[in-house]
Design an enzyme around this catalytic site. Structure first.
Site, PDB file in Angstrom:
ATOM      1  N   ARG B 113       0.849  -1.190   0.000  1.00 11.48           N
ATOM      2  CA  ARG B 113       0.000   0.000   0.000  1.00 11.48           C
ATOM      3  C   ARG B 113       0.886   1.243   0.000  1.00 11.48           C
ATOM      4  NH1 ARG B 113      -1.133  -0.832   6.422  1.00 11.48           N
ATOM      5  NH2 ARG B 113      -0.961   1.342   7.024  1.00 11.48           N
ATOM      6  N   ASN B 151      -5.003   7.259   4.522  1.00 10.55           N
ATOM      7  CA  ASN B 151      -4.770   6.450   5.711  1.00 10.55           C
ATOM      8  C   ASN B 151      -3.319   6.537   6.114  1.00 10.55           C
ATOM      9  OD1 ASN B 151      -5.300   4.198   7.684  1.00 10.55           O
ATOM     10  ND2 ASN B 151      -3.757   3.210   6.412  1.00 10.55           N
ATOM     11  N   GLU B 152      -3.080   6.887   7.331  1.00 10.00           N
ATOM     12  CA  GLU B 152      -1.733   6.877   7.907  1.00 10.00           C
ATOM     13  C   GLU B 152      -0.688   7.417   6.934  1.00 10.00           C
ATOM     14  OE1 GLU B 152      -1.170   2.848   9.360  1.00 10.00           O
ATOM     15  OE2 GLU B 152      -2.425   3.202  11.096  1.00 10.00           O
ATOM     16  N   GLU B 327      -8.283   3.869  15.087  1.00  5.07           N
ATOM     17  CA  GLU B 327      -8.054   2.419  15.139  1.00  5.07           C
ATOM     18  C   GLU B 327      -7.563   2.109  16.547  1.00  5.07           C
ATOM     19  OE1 GLU B 327      -5.429   1.163  11.995  1.00  5.07           O
ATOM     20  OE2 GLU B 327      -6.573   2.196  10.441  1.00  5.07           O
ATOM     21  N   TRP B 335       2.262  -6.718  13.704  1.00  3.18           N
ATOM     22  CA  TRP B 335       3.381  -6.013  13.058  1.00  3.18           C
ATOM     23  C   TRP B 335       4.574  -5.748  13.976  1.00  3.18           C
ATOM     24  CZ3 TRP B 335       3.871  -1.423  15.639  1.00  3.18           C
ATOM     25  CH2 TRP B 335       2.720  -0.870  16.204  1.00  3.18           C
ATOM     26  N   GLU B 375      -2.583  -8.787   6.608  1.00  5.75           N
ATOM     27  CA  GLU B 375      -2.945  -8.672   8.024  1.00  5.75           C
ATOM     28  C   GLU B 375      -3.719  -9.881   8.517  1.00  5.75           C
ATOM     29  OE1 GLU B 375      -4.672  -4.776   8.529  1.00  5.75           O
ATOM     30  OE2 GLU B 375      -2.741  -3.797   8.214  1.00  5.75           O
ATOM     31  N   GLN B 376      -3.392 -10.996   7.929  1.00  4.75           N
ATOM     32  CA  GLN B 376      -4.101 -12.232   8.238  1.00  4.75           C
ATOM     33  C   GLN B 376      -3.941 -12.649   9.700  1.00  4.75           C
ATOM     34  OE1 GLN B 376      -3.557 -14.518   4.792  1.00  4.75           O
ATOM     35  NE2 GLN B 376      -3.995 -16.463   5.755  1.00  4.75           N
ATOM     36  N   HIS B 378      -3.642 -10.620  12.234  1.00  2.00           N
ATOM     37  CA  HIS B 378      -4.092  -9.530  13.105  1.00  2.00           C
ATOM     38  C   HIS B 378      -5.512  -9.871  13.551  1.00  2.00           C
ATOM     39  CE1 HIS B 378      -5.058  -5.517  14.484  1.00  2.00           C
ATOM     40  NE2 HIS B 378      -3.858  -5.083  14.180  1.00  2.00           N
TER      41      HIS B 378
END
Lengths: 655, 655, 655
Positions: B113, B151-152, B327, B335, B375-376, B378
């Site tokens: 991303r 985002n971020e 969030e 992470w 992000e599986q 997470h």
């Protein structure tokens, strides 16, 4: 020419000054202060290319005329620098091909310093041009006593160059060295992994291969790039000789710097200089693990005496004439991971040591701390606000009459060779051990026994020495071997591990073993053993045993007697130390064993041995003995009470 | 507009949901569950560009129409995101020049991303286009209460951009800032190392030089790239304001993120948000060494209270209006090097703390754990298999009535400035110390004394504070100095080390010293000392001594009184802490000394000081006091029995 | 064909020889010595392309003709190697596009080995051509018994290739695998972060993105590159089969090497070989932290028995036929950080272990230590000077009659799968834990209980096993699940953490949980917990508690009984170990717990368990039992006195 261009009975002190960094309104007062605290000279014009030549071919000398004039009028002499370490932006913009390329193949840009490719014909032309212009203008100025070429060649990993120009030049260099590809293929052992070349154009620089290149490939690349730097400098030296007769020419090297052959670069110089930053060098070599972390902390505010001394002896030895400290730390620096303040007394301690180890001149770095740019957090003799910093008072307190100039005459030589260094470090084999760490073990052992040491090239004149210590002469050709055999006629010799492991090409000796040194050593190599952290090997020497770390090498005596043997482990019962006539071979990397063997040897050679406490060192020059205490606590030694971080100069050798 | 767009008496809870990741058959049931556990809103559409516009110019809104519809029908409000953090593959394929280039000069590809260059005019056009399309369709939807931009920003090291487009824009930016090259050369101190420019086109980005660039060069590059990100966002904000009136616009920042000026980015926002992952942030700052390894292990399952609180206070302070946690960690993350499960009770602990430190909204990340991609591993409130995870029950148990919205009103300010941060970290000088570590020491000391803190920009409104703590204001221009002098008229001020070390350009102060702050401090800087690990410096303060690590700075009082002095070492006898009127200057980096000095100062200012046990913290909002125990063991404090990992809300301030 | 091409009743010994590295005058004497110390074969021609074909199309076979002739005449058999691991300089110069490109996008140059892109059609053509030429000339030579393809595929990080050719081929491969982009987007979960592709040409290699790519993207890239290496080899194998009938074809793999699927590469081979360097492998896996530093030091001179044994069992299992050690360490090596000498007796120790674990042939590396190039500091059976080194005598002392060939027949299987390995390590989640470290914990537990283990692919034949241990089968599709369910009909099964975490695409299981394995396990996954260093989780199992490090996974029993539960912490009271019929699921990474659970299970399965002291191991082959002591001290075990570093072969199983 040499530093006698300032006829001086005693150590010359000076300072690195950058008048272009401050208002010219301050210059006269600065010069006055410099004289007041006992300085005799200023080093000027380093990095000042953009001020000398603000645009291509448009020179502006007004500021430098005035700076030299102000200094001269105040009674200061001037050392000038060629400004080539800082090519100006307009030059890079016009000729981007002069930018260096790193080992990773990436171009390095403008924005720092040393952004030039030493192999670039275009840059060399500009280097000669600016040198000619500068030397033409000031070469015969009465205040100008000498020259520094460029600045710290190789800094920022720039000695090894990976440009297309360098690639072409390397191939030409190889052709000149080997004549034929057959000769090159044989010398490098290219039959290994089918690395044989059938066309000069096939030969890459050794930077980007799948894994390590042949050590012979690497070794020749180091020779080649060393030669490039040397020839780059030689072009400047030739111009300076022509336009500035009677002045000395030197270069300011860096502590332990290893990316070229400093003997080669010193050949055309009057004497060598180096930049001494004891607190920085201490941590720069952390990875060598030559001292325990607690020891490093104990010496955090002075550096370690033997580390600084080794570099003095090294740089003095490059020409054998009194060297200079062209940049001497006089406050906290800014480039180590942490930069503690020097201890009170450290500036005198360092200056005195420099003198005792042969320095004729010391220039403090720098006059006023820079208020801008990359070195903003580096100190000078003046603070950022212009008031005297701690070092100022210390310099003022130095009585140079205590430090009369005289030759340094020693009876013990330590042999050092950059080709051995490169070959050693190309294949270290034992994590935590390298050429310098091994060399330092021998040097420090000698110093801890009160011995003064000359560091000498193995092919140099060895005629005056009683003891010759060769810690790590990995590269050994027949001429070197026969030169050493000659020296053995009048001196005791000591060799350390990995001696003669390779011939001149970096290959192993033809026929294996010690090759041309076999007869002298009276032994053949058996196995070497790399000891990871935590694994020790015991050596029995006389009634004592010694713990060996990192490296243990064993021998098969062929005429030599066995002085020490391994006890236990895979080398159990094999020779760790042999002696053949007056030639001793030490295979075990053990500080205590080295010290014990050297003690015996020095005694046999009739040299006085004075075991010294940690941090206490003695050094002799011209009939005087300097006794120093580098520790943070008072020490009583042979009746002398030594305050923390202090020196005494004795007229008589005390022991 | 602000979060009052949902008129709410108490903390709003919501969740980040990605309906496009699961079958639409599940949506209605998910919405029902979300309502059942007390959530009021969902954040939607983040990263969903490829679903909104599967091919260039072909929009597909059907899925998002339905997702909003389902949420709305269930009584949920919606926060929408511009999807620009995830440019679709077809756009990158059509315009590869929009890809970012890293500091090392390498292009970063599609496949993760944030693969866009914030300086790219082409990408900006597409950013505006998709924002316009999205806001045009949903901007006035009654369920939509607000917007998150992108985002971020800066995640994945993308704020600093090294493309040709960025290079060109930097030169234009510099020209606008300095007008002339003479002005730029002077501001950067380019006379140093001949870095002077004679053409704007000569100026490189500061990424690929031989060694470090000038800190002024770096500082301006940070300002420039910060401005690029800000203007990129401003383009979106302008469109959102036009097409979605009455809705809030915010951005979700990251804990301690430092690659742009968050004040600058917050200027056009209604309030700031941040993404709070307490267990991750704890280890992300391992290298700052702000706590012992054992302490970090002790807080492995909750994070450290002061680390999370500092970020709350920071992001609240960006606009001074109630911030959001866009969030909020509600289970294990993926992470950090290791990702332990949160302790039982941690979700409520974090939510309560967010509220007490001023948050008006908290969105848990994420609804259901993703069963695919990066992000599986997470967690979410639902497990991969759709059953409630541990956090689900914890969220359900939160009684938001305990957390009524009210302004946070504090009497103590801590000053924070990104330019000081950049300048500090550009030349850290002492391994192990950086801007945040130094700032944290002061913040944590205040928190351990029971003090609530506003984190405020030094140039912001300081009128309401009784005590102002400026841990690391390295950059100090005359306007800032006079603003602070004004504040000193009504407040006690504390400054930490490296204060005013530089002017606005990043150079040292003209004339050295503290420059425009000199008079206020009543002192001049003498030396600073970087202490490597293992080297301590003692400070005597009253009857006590304190061990100083990493940094020790000394002063020459010019009117100030000396509160503490160094004992031993190179700074022996010199001032470590001075006080000039109500302005205190602390030069020694020592947590215990800082706490001791602050304790005295706060007392003098009439503020109640409540020393707290480790891991116990109090925070106040709107007349209520939150008492929390972040440790894994029960604590009795002032008669309150605090279970492990638990909170109490008291109506009265307890002390 | 298989190694029965040398009909031999017992272990075949040989040596890797490079006659082209030395004068041909030595060859005859070398061959004689080789026979004298009991060697039966030599491996020749590895890397010798530049000697076979000094210029394009100009072959020179004279030297190899003679080398084979000399060996043959002395009674030695010959294993030949295709020389493709070392493309000659003229080929690279003519076709620079065959050079590999690393993950960082940089071309790797000539100058070492393996400088070729396995995806290059041009290089493949030359690979086939040289293979055809070599096999055509020697394929039917009576002395030639077999072939090694290339050398150590993937060495130097060359299995994953990032060239334009690889990029094109990856897209073709994906198209063949998925048919449509919709299918690919679904399989990879590309809706996440808008990673959806609308054109095959949009898909990048997963090397240069802003941050990690999707694990599915990575997993397919690993499959693709594994397939490239396999097809590259298959081209050579097909040629060898045609031109050299009746000879075996093998490849020499590397210990723990993971960059391709070794089952896939072994499919066309007669048996697998590997290169065993026990002291090097010990330190190569330092970062896995599978043993304490002191343990690693204790085994520094032998390597750890279970590390070497695991690789034997792995490589034997690739084909299920007796494997070979194609390079067996017989002295100190040169590629580990430190390279200690092997202990006295280590060569026999390693050889005996290789035999007991199924090896039919062992070739020592290498005959004489190379006197040149990259491996100059690596030992051989002869020293650099041609005299016998320590290993020479050890080899001479080996009585191969003690090591008769026989099948290895075991009752316990450990399941291993490269796709699981890649998927596991793509998202490790817990610093310090990886696929091999987890797998090793189970393997070592079995070995410490005296159990002989087959390492088997999970989709392979499991029919003969009583106990099947699956430490880390992260990737689980329906076919694999049903295969395992079948095995559960006759065997007890044990699964470790992260079992079935993903489907074949690398995504989580559809519907979450264990997917197709749910029924067999009788449980659903709850949470997993990553434990950073210093954070423990306790497990209660029977009357004992066990400390868990790094990973703790909990379960919701759905029919299974709970064997062990977590005590304290976030998982307090939840299942750590479950048992469903004969299927056990262990969620806690705890060596002692694993050992305890396995002890019970093996006992239930009627297998004899023999707890062994550290460093003592037993292995069985063909009715003989090898008992070994890998420690540096004597051990008495079951009445046998075992000298340090020694073996005994017992006719009867001792327990």
């Amino acid at each position: 020419m040499s530093s006698e261009s300032i006829p001086s009975p005693s150590l010359l002190l000076g300072v690195c000054d950058y008048p272009e960094h401050v208002s010219s309104a301050l210059w006269a007062d600065f010069a006055r202060q410099q004289r007041e605290i006992g300085l005799s000279f200023v080093r000027l014009a380093e990095f000042a290319w953009s001020r000398m030549e603000p645009a291509s071919g448009e020179y502006d000398w007004t500021w430098l005329d005035k700076a030299i004039e102000v200094a001269s009028r105040a009674g200061l002499k001037v050392v000038l620098c060629t400004p080539t370490a800082a090519p100006p932006a307009w030059l890079v913009h016009a000729h981007p091909e002069i930018l260096p390329v790193g080992r990773d193949g990436r171009v390095k840009t403008f924005g720092s310093r040393r952004h030039y490719d030493v192999a670039s014909p275009v840059f060399r032309e500009h280097s000669r041009r600016i040198t000619r212009a500068l030397a033409g203008r000031y070469g015969q100025h009465p205040a100008v006593i000498g020259w520094q070429t460029d600045n710290e060649f190789g800094w920022g990993d720039t000695a090894q160059t990976y440009t297309p120009a360098a690639t072409d030049a390397f191939r030409v260099w190889l052709q000149a060295r080997y004549g034929t590809l057959d000769a090159l293929n044989a010398a490098w052992g290219n039959v290994f992994w089918s690395m044989e070349y059938s066309d000069w154009a096939q030969i890459p620089l050794p930077g980007q291969a799948v894994a390590a290149c042949s050590p012979s490939h690497t070794l020749d690349f180091m020779r080649f790039t060393s030669g490039l730097v040397a020839s780059f400098q030689a072009e400047q030296v030739a111009i300076l000789r022509g336009l500035s007769p009677g002045r000395f020419v030197t270069h300011n090297f860096m502590g332990f710097f290893s990316a070229y052959d400093h003997y080669e670069l010193s050949r055309g110089l009057d004497f060598a200089s180096w930049d001494s930053y004891p607190t920085g060098t201490l941590t720069a070599i952390d990875e060598w693990r030559i001292m325990e972390p607690e020891t490093a902390v104990a010496f955090a505010r002075t550096g370690h005496p033997d580390i600084t001394a080794l570099n003095h002896d090294l740089y003095r030895g490059l020409t054998g004439r009194g060297h200079w400290i062209m940049e001497q730390q006089c406050g906290q620096i800014d480039w180590a991971p942490s930069n503690p303040l020097p201890a009170k007394g450290a500036v005198d301690l360092w200056t005195a040591q420099a003198w005792a180890h042969g320095a004729d001149g010391v220039a403090y770095f720098r006059w006023q701390a820079a208020t801008m740019a990359q070195e903003q957090l580096h100190s000078g003799l003046l603070r950022h606000n212009g008031t005297p910093d701690r070092g100022y008072a210390e310099v003022q307190g130095i009585d140079t009459a205590r430090y009369p100039l005289a030759p340094v005459v020693n009876r013990v030589a330590l042999l050092h060779d950059y080709e051995s260094l490169w070959a050693y470090n190309a294949q270290p084999h034992s994590s935590g051990l390298n050429y310098w760490a091994q060399t330092f073990a021998y040097y420090s052992a000698l110093r801890s026994l009160g011995i003064d040491v000359d560091i000498v090239h193995p092919d140099g004149d060895l005629g005056s020495y009683a003891v010759i210590v060769a810690p790590a002469l990995t590269v050994m050709g027949p001429e070197r071997a026969s030169h050493l055999a000659q020296a053995a006629g009048h001196a005791a010799l000591v060799f350390g591990p990995r001696t003669a492991l390779r011939g001149v090409s970096g290959r192993g000796q033809d026929g294996g073993g010690f090759g041309p040194l076999s007869e002298l050593l009276g032994a053949r190599p058996l196995n070497f053993d790399s000891l990871p952290a935590g694994l020790e090997q015991t050596v029995a020497f006389g009634a004592d045993t010694h713990a060996t770390h990192l490296w243990a090498e064993s021998y098969d005596p062929q005429g030599a007697e066995v002085l020490a043997t391994y006890a236990g482990g895979p080398l159990d019962g094999l020779a760790a130390v042999t002696r053949h006539g007056d030639v001793t071979l030490i295979g075990a990397h053990s500080a205590t064993l080295i010290t014990a063997v050297l003690t015996d040897m020095l005694g046999d050679a009739g040299l006085a041995v004075t075991p010294l406490p940690d941090g206490v060192r003695v050094s002799r020059r011209g009939g005087r003995t300097l006794v120093q205490n580098w520790t943070a606590h008072a020490v009583t030694w042979h009746g002398h009470e030594l305050a923390p971080v202090s020196s005494r100069v004795l007229q008589e050798v005390p022991v």
